[in-house]
Every structure is written in structure tokens, then in C-alpha cells.
Design a protein around this motif. Structure first.
Motif, PDB file in Angstrom:
ATOM      1  N   SER A 232      -3.566  -1.205   1.155  1.00 50.44           N
ATOM      2  CA  SER A 232      -4.567  -1.612   2.147  1.00 50.44           C
ATOM      3  C   SER A 232      -5.350  -2.830   1.658  1.00 50.44           C
ATOM      4  N   LEU A 233      -5.649  -2.860   0.381  1.00 48.37           N
ATOM      5  CA  LEU A 233      -6.357  -4.015  -0.185  1.00 48.37           C
ATOM      6  C   LEU A 233      -5.505  -5.269  -0.045  1.00 48.37           C
TER       7      LEU A 233
ATOM      8  N   LYS B 213     -11.231   3.312  -1.890  1.00 49.54           N
ATOM      9  CA  LYS B 213     -10.653   1.994  -1.625  1.00 49.54           C
ATOM     10  C   LYS B 213      -9.716   1.579  -2.746  1.00 49.54           C
TER      11      LYS B 213
ATOM     12  N   VAL C   9      -5.695  -6.587   3.425  1.00 54.37           N
ATOM     13  CA  VAL C   9      -6.962  -7.292   3.662  1.00 54.37           C
ATOM     14  C   VAL C   9      -6.863  -8.716   3.129  1.00 54.37           C
TER      15      VAL C   9
ATOM     16  N   GLN D 145      -7.007 -12.291   5.161  1.00 51.62           N
ATOM     17  CA  GLN D 145      -7.957 -13.353   4.848  1.00 51.62           C
ATOM     18  C   GLN D 145      -7.245 -14.680   4.569  1.00 51.62           C
TER      19      GLN D 145
END
Length: 143
Positions: A115-116, A109, A119, A123
Motif C-alpha cells: 500500500s505504501l 501502515k 501511495v 504521488q
């Protein structure tokens, strides 16, 4: 009326929080200060025999990864390995298989900051935070 005491209580609560907080509330802490504080809390919880700080350890690493701070990611993964090796299995989250698998997944991750970032963006939209202004130390809003 309940709101008549708000002004005084608000200042008292803010003062109490300032005394208790290990990070400065006068100016935004640096990313390094935040991550190091996460690490300090994770280590302290282990030393006090409290439940393992799995989520906090993950957050410290993924925050650093999203900011592309490889040095902090490496420090976090090293600490995670040390803590994961001594955490009592009975106190770990349900579904925990092993420290090695957890570290492997966390490393994967952390290796994908894009990708983080997606996310976090998701949010922000989900929680309708797009109007919240970011601040940079010593400056006004960034947006």
C-alpha cells in the motif's frame, strides 16, 4: 542581468550546502543512513525542546517499511514509542489522541509495504516525476 551571476552563486550555494549537510552529497546515502539521520533529528528536536518531530518520525518508519527493512522499522517504532511517551501533548498536532493510537496506526501502515508503494506511485504520477531518474550508489541511473 540576473542570470549572469548564476554560475558563481550556484557553486557557492552548493559548497555551503555541502558543509551544512550531515549526509554525503558526493554519493547517494544509503537507506540506513537516511533513516538514522531522521532518528537523530527527531531525538535532537526532543532534547532541544522544539516541537515534536511527528511527521519526520512517521517518514523514517514508512520509508523503511516500503523498502522492506524490518530492522529499521523496528528501530523506528521503538524510538517513536519513547518519544511519543515524553512529547508534551500541547505541542502535538491537532487531532492527536494518544501516543498508543498513533503507534498502533503507524505499525499498521508499516505492515503493508504494498500500500505504501501504491501511495508513492500515485504521488510520482500526480507530481509528474516519472521521468526523474533514480541512482544507485556508485552507479548511473537505475531506470
Amino acid at each position: 542581468m540576473l542570470f549572469s551571476r548564476h554560475e558563481g552563486e550556484f557553486h557557492e550555494a552548493a559548497s555551503a550546502l555541502k558543509v551544512q549537510c550531515r549526509l554525503s552529497l558526493d554519493e547517494p546515502p544509503s537507506l540506513e543512513e537516511v533513516v538514522r539521520e531522521y532518528h537523530s533529528v527527531c531525538s535532537a528536536r526532543q532534547q532541544m525542546g522544539l516541537p515534536p518531530a511527528v511527521v519526520e518520525m512517521e517518514d523514517s518508519i514508512l520509508i523503511a517499511a516500503m523498502a522492506r527493512r524490518g530492522d529499521l522499522v523496528e528501530d523506528g517504532l521503538r524510538l517513536a514509542g519513547e518519544l511519543g511517551a515524553v512529547w508534551p501533548k500541547a505541542r502535538l498536532p491537532l487531532g492527536w489522541t494518544s501516543a498508543d493510537l498513533w503507534l498502533e496506526g503507524l505499525t499498521m501502515k508499516a505492515a503493508d509495504p504494498d500500500s505504501l508503494s501504491m501511495v508513492v506511485s500515485g504521488q510520482v504520477v500526480k507530481h509528474k516525476l516519472d521521468k526523474v531518474q533514480e541512482f544507485s550508489a556508485g552507479e548511473g541511473p537505475v531506470r
